[in-house]
Scaffold this motif. Structure first.
Motif, short mmCIF file in Angstrom:
data_model
loop_
_atom_site.label_atom_id
_atom_site.label_comp_id
_atom_site.label_asym_id
_atom_site.label_seq_id
_atom_site.Cartn_x
_atom_site.Cartn_y
_atom_site.Cartn_z
N LEU A 284 60.13 30.21 33.83
CA LEU A 284 59.43 28.99 33.47
C LEU A 284 59.15 28.98 31.97
N PRO A 285 59.87 28.15 31.21
CA PRO A 285 59.61 28.05 29.78
C PRO A 285 58.67 26.90 29.45
N ILE A 286 57.99 27.03 28.32
CA ILE A 286 57.33 25.87 27.72
C ILE A 286 58.34 25.29 26.74
N ARG A 287 58.81 24.08 27.03
CA ARG A 287 59.87 23.48 26.24
C ARG A 287 59.36 23.10 24.84
N GLN A 288 60.18 23.42 23.84
CA GLN A 288 59.83 23.14 22.45
C GLN A 288 61.03 22.57 21.73
N ASP A 289 60.77 21.65 20.83
CA ASP A 289 61.83 21.02 20.06
C ASP A 289 61.27 20.65 18.69
N GLY A 290 62.04 20.96 17.63
CA GLY A 290 61.56 20.77 16.27
C GLY A 290 61.32 19.34 15.87
N VAL A 291 61.77 18.38 16.68
CA VAL A 291 61.51 16.97 16.40
C VAL A 291 60.63 16.36 17.49
N GLY A 297 50.67 24.44 17.91
CA GLY A 297 50.15 25.35 18.90
C GLY A 297 51.17 26.03 19.78
N GLY A 298 52.45 25.74 19.65
CA GLY A 298 53.47 26.33 20.50
C GLY A 298 54.26 27.39 19.74
N SER A 299 55.58 27.27 19.77
CA SER A 299 56.39 28.26 19.06
C SER A 299 56.29 28.11 17.54
N THR A 300 55.84 26.94 17.07
CA THR A 300 55.53 26.82 15.64
C THR A 300 54.48 27.84 15.26
N ASP A 407 48.49 43.54 5.22
CA ASP A 407 47.74 44.73 5.61
C ASP A 407 48.32 45.42 6.84
N GLY A 408 49.44 44.94 7.32
CA GLY A 408 50.13 45.56 8.44
C GLY A 408 51.58 45.14 8.45
N LEU A 409 52.36 45.71 9.35
CA LEU A 409 53.78 45.34 9.44
C LEU A 409 53.92 43.94 10.03
N SER A 410 55.02 43.29 9.68
CA SER A 410 55.30 41.96 10.21
C SER A 410 56.02 42.08 11.55
N ILE A 411 55.69 41.15 12.45
CA ILE A 411 56.32 41.07 13.77
C ILE A 411 57.31 39.91 13.73
N VAL A 412 58.58 40.19 13.97
CA VAL A 412 59.61 39.14 13.84
C VAL A 412 60.31 38.86 15.17
N LYS A 413 59.61 39.11 16.25
CA LYS A 413 60.16 38.88 17.59
C LYS A 413 60.48 37.41 17.83
N TRP A 414 59.56 36.52 17.48
CA TRP A 414 59.77 35.08 17.67
C TRP A 414 60.57 34.53 16.50
N GLN A 415 61.72 33.88 16.80
CA GLN A 415 62.63 33.43 15.74
C GLN A 415 63.07 31.99 15.97
N ASN A 416 63.21 31.27 14.88
CA ASN A 416 63.80 29.93 14.95
C ASN A 416 65.21 29.99 14.38
N ILE A 417 65.98 30.92 14.91
CA ILE A 417 67.37 31.15 14.51
C ILE A 417 68.21 31.19 15.77
N ARG A 418 69.38 30.59 15.71
CA ARG A 418 70.25 30.52 16.87
C ARG A 418 71.06 31.80 17.03
N GLU A 428 61.33 23.40 9.91
CA GLU A 428 59.90 23.56 9.75
C GLU A 428 59.22 23.80 11.09
N TYR A 429 59.58 23.00 12.09
CA TYR A 429 59.02 23.15 13.43
C TYR A 429 60.11 23.68 14.36
N PRO A 430 59.90 24.84 14.98
CA PRO A 430 60.96 25.52 15.71
C PRO A 430 61.43 24.82 16.97
N ASP A 431 62.63 25.18 17.38
CA ASP A 431 63.23 24.75 18.64
C ASP A 431 62.99 25.78 19.75
N THR A 432 62.45 26.91 19.42
CA THR A 432 62.37 28.04 20.34
C THR A 432 61.44 27.76 21.52
N ASP A 433 61.99 27.77 22.73
CA ASP A 433 61.16 27.63 23.93
C ASP A 433 60.35 28.91 24.15
#
Length: 551
Positions: A284-291, A297-300, A407-418, A428-433
């Motif tokens: 079950l995803p929460i659907r997200q779209d950059g437009v 509050g979502g993947s952005t 002050d800590g390492l960056s977490i890059v798990k969530w990506q707006n890259i295909r 600017e606003y990700p497509d990532t569900d």
């Protein structure tokens, strides 16, 4: 193609009645109309779609301007962001960089009170969404056509999910199962647990078979996984454990048509709604779209919040520089922090102009093995998606004071890259569900349930480790190994607090992490913080609600 979730649904007259009670906290917020020009007729399809939309958007005009809830910061008050903050920011996984923001110091150290704005945001959002679900169910009651029966089952599932969040976060809920102006009653503990369990049981047969629903809609596997989650936490909610049922329902999910994605990172990329490997795991995803679903509050929130301008492969033009890793989380991949790939202190960082492209940043970082690919290799685990390089500035592994994003390492798990290398059109606003439910949870749920019953849980844990190309397979399962595995697999997915509470580690000295209790080395806190307070505004306005002990 993604569905446009922003639908115009209710008239002003209908929304005027939308509240949990005539004088409750939720009514005090003056819930705004979704479309004042819409007539008063019931738009079943529109209201149904809105039921899912509320998981990922906050209003009717994208990022701001026509919010579901007046009187709150629209960007802060969405379902996912509010529940994520409650379940992540107080834990061993991450810190919000800007400690001058409202309630953030209290969340960082676990020290909120009944006037906490962030806990109220979660409480009110859950109540608002449930009110909308009740409205749909009342309007469709008695309809027997196949599609309405299925829609009603899915809306009841979403309502049960929201009541589960109430149970997990607050230990109780302002409860209503019909749309009316009557004050909600209080349901808590086993009574609320039983309601959720019974709802899921009653609707199961009316839901889609696993993987037969349109992507983004709940099916029987989502139902089973929520039940497995409920049963795994039964000891917290009711005082009586039910690990056998947790194992049973987790096994039903594992035995269904879903399969683990062969590459962990694909689950969190911009095309995870098109990539078949990713889709076969996402239940079950929460659907997200950059437009179409622009919001804060979502993947952005997940992508932009975990990046700072100058990082390589940003995937967005908007780095908020907010969320970074606690040292305790890094230890899940490096038990010895001296083994974490870091830039030597005596090495100077080039001027930002000299690091103006991803290629230039990589060329510098590769000299010291501080790229994310180097981190993954050093950890021997594909899930170690951390960045210690110089893009955006010099990072610390841990800090004596919280002063900012570095002050800590960056977490890059969530990506707006295909994953296919094609450019994303929405920078600017990700497509990532957001995978709100995914198959891996069933494996770890079953592993823990089996372990709690005295069985051998190694196979299910190793299934996930093999998927992550982990160089260390588990030989003997311990409680610490289990709670650490939950972090490695599900970090920054909005569940960590719940897991720590179940293991008796959230407030106690059984497990201490940096900044827990407000000190750099960490300390225990009072046990009443295992649940959040009922907002004082609702206590004052709803005579049926009682405050949680300690607040």
């Amino acid at each position: 193609m993604k569905t446009n979730y922003i639908k115009h649904i209710f008239s002003a007259a209908l929304i005027a009645a939308l509240s949990f009670g005539a004088t409750s906290c939720i009514n005090d917020l003056d819930i705004s109309p979704i479309d004042p020009q819409t007539g008063g007729s019931f738009d079943q399809e529109g209201v149904f779609v809105k039921g899912y939309a509320m998981l990922g958007v906050t209003g009717q005009k994208g990022i701001a301007g026509s919010p579901d809830l007046d009187g709150q910061d629209e960007g802060e008050s969405g379902f996912y962001r509010t529940t994520f903050n409650c379940n992540e920011l107080p834990t061993d996984e991450c810190i919000w960089a800007w400690q001058d923001n409202v309630d953030i110091p209290q969340f960082t150290r676990i020290g909120w009170n009944s006037s906490s704005q962030r806990t109220e945001w979660a409480y009110v959002r859950l109540g608002y969404d449930i009110t909308q679900y009740n409205f749909f169910l009342d309007q469709t009651e008695g309809k027997t056509d196949a599609e309405t029966v299925r829609q009603r089952a899915e809306i009841r599932f979403l309502r049960a999910l929201h009541y589960w969040y109430f149970l997990d976060l607050f230990g109780k809920a302002p409860f209503k199962d019909h749309f009316s102006n009557e004050l909600p009653i209080e349901k808590k503990g086993k009574e609320l647990y039983d309601f959720i369990q019974n709802e899921l049981n009653e609707i199961e047969n009316d839901m889609y078979e696993p993987r037969q629903a349109p992507f983004g809609r709940a099916d029987k596997a989502a139902n089973w996984l929520l039940r497995a989650r409920l049963y795994l936490n039964a000891g917290v909610y009711t005082g009586q454990t039910d690990y056998a049922k947790a194992e049973e329902y987790a096994s039903k999910v594992i035995g269904s048509a879903y399969k683990l994605c062969p590459d962990y990172r694909l689950l969190f990329m911009a095309d995870n709604d098109e990539n078949e490997d990713a889709m076969q795991e996402i239940i079950l995803p929460i659907r997200q779209d950059g437009v179409k679903t622009r919001n804060y509050g979502g993947s952005t929130y997940l992508v932009c919040g975990s990046r700072i301008s100058g990082m390589p492969r940003m995937g967005t033009t908007n780095g908020w520089s907010c969320i970074f890793a606690r040292a305790s989380f890094v230890q899940k991949f490096f038990s010895d922090l001296s083994k974490v790939p870091m830039l030597p202190e005596d090495v100077e960082i080039p001027d930002a102009k000299e690091l103006g492209t991803d290629e230039k940043i990589d060329a510098f970082d590769v000299q010291y093995g501080i790229r994310t690919v180097d981190m993954i290799k050093a950890a021997g685990d594909d899930r170690a998606m951390l960045y210690s390089g110089v893009g955006g500035g010099r990072r610390k592994l841990q800090a004596e004071a919280i002063t900012g994003f570095l002050d800590g390492l960056s977490i890059v798990k969530w990506q707006n890259i295909r994953s296919d290398g094609k450019p994303t059109n929405h920078t600017e606003y990700p497509d990532t569900d957001i995978p709100l439910f995914r198959l891996a949870e069933a494996y770890l749920t079953r592993a823990e349930a089996v372990y709690r019953q005295g069985g051998d849980a190694t196979a299910d844990i190793n299934e996930l480790r093999k998927r992550a190309n982990c160089t260390r397979l588990v030989q003997t399962v311990t409680e610490q190994e289990l709670i650490d595995e939950w972090a490695r697999e599900f970090y920054l997915e909005g569940r960590r607090r719940s897991d720590l509470v179940r293991f008796g580690m959230f407030t106690t000295n059984k497990y201490i992490w940096d900044w827990k209790g407000g000190t750099a080395k960490g300390t225990s806190v009072a046990s009443f913080y295992n649940v959040f307070p009922i907002p004082v505004s609702d206590i004052n306005n709803n005579e049926n609600m009682t405050q949680n002990v300690g607040y």
